[in-house]
Design an enzyme around this catalytic site. Structure first.
Site, PDB file in Angstrom:
ATOM      1  N   ASN A 180       0.805  -1.228   0.000  1.00 60.14           N
ATOM      2  CA  ASN A 180       0.000   0.000   0.000  1.00 60.14           C
ATOM      3  C   ASN A 180       0.838   1.279   0.000  1.00 60.14           C
ATOM      4  OD1 ASN A 180      -2.437  -1.566   0.208  1.00 60.14           O
ATOM      5  ND2 ASN A 180      -1.984  -1.831   2.398  1.00 60.14           N
ATOM      6  N   ARG A 181       2.055   1.174  -0.514  1.00 66.08           N
ATOM      7  CA  ARG A 181       2.975   2.310  -0.604  1.00 66.08           C
ATOM      8  C   ARG A 181       3.355   2.886   0.753  1.00 66.08           C
ATOM      9  NH1 ARG A 181       3.158   0.235  -4.865  1.00 66.08           N
ATOM     10  NH2 ARG A 181       3.258   1.219  -6.918  1.00 66.08           N
TER      11      ARG A 181
END
Length: 214
Positions: free
Chosen positions: A191-192
């Site tokens: 999710n970065r």
């Protein structure tokens, strides 16, 4: 034109947590380097990007090969009269970066470069294959030349000149030792929300460790 907005990748191979890291970033770098070698999938683990500020005041980045990891920094070799060499002599503040895609890791190093000793440069030069030694003699790195044949002719002439003889290291060719003042370790996460740990030197032996937002 090509739209790259749909390029996506999920990062999930490892993590970087404060409770599992050493106090000295050079220890962590050595550990990561060995893990990347063991994991595989990287043809040249020691390939790194070095960024310098040129004599024209523009930054420039290029890939070079790390040749030795010392307790106090990183050594690579080049022609001191090249564009890169002149830039470093003029402004020794440089940035090194490693990107190891196979294991989803990146290391960014801010440091100050200085020429290695003559003895260090001589020792490494003697270890190189003869072809690489002659290449260092043949190439006035970064200079404008008329064509490829110009280089090949110079190399051929040097092969004849040094046939059966010891090949000397050019005085304008040698090593730089980059002593880090700041090292950031980046580990890809889902999710970065990547892990980013930064070591900043506060004395000869001490480093301040902080976590950065992804």
């Amino acid at each position: 034109m090509k739209d790259l907005s749909n390029y996506r990748k999920s990062y999930s191979k490892s993590e970087l947590i404060e409770t599992n890291i050493p106090k000295n970033p050079m220890d962590l770098f050595n550990s990561w380097f060995q893990e990347v070698e063991a994991f595989g999938g990287v043809e040249e683990v020691n390939a790194m990007t070095i960024s310098t500020i040129g004599l024209d005041n523009f930054p420039k980045s290029r890939v070079v090969l790390l040749k030795k990891i010392e307790s106090d920094g990183f050594i690579f070799y080049t022609n001191y009269e090249s564009e890169k060499g002149k830039a470093i002599v003029s402004n020794p503040n440089v940035c090194l970066s490693f990107f190891w895609e196979s294991i989803e890791r990146q290391v960014i190093i801010k440091g100050v470069a200085a020429k290695t000793s003559v003895e260090t440069s001589d020792t490494y030069f003697k270890s190189r294959p003869d072809g690489s030694k002659l290449g260092a003699l043949a190439s006035a790195q970064s200079e404008v030349i008329p064509d490829r044949l110009f280089l090949e002719t110079k190399l051929h002439d040097l092969e004849l000149q040094f046939d059966g003889k010891e090949i000397p290291r050019p005085e304008i060719w040698g090593g730089f030792l980059v002593k880090p003042i700041e090292i950031e370790f980046w580990q890809g996460r889902p999710n970065r929300l990547h892990d980013r740990i930064r070591y900043k030197k506060i004395s000869n032996f001490d480093w301040k460790i902080v976590r950065l937002s992804s």
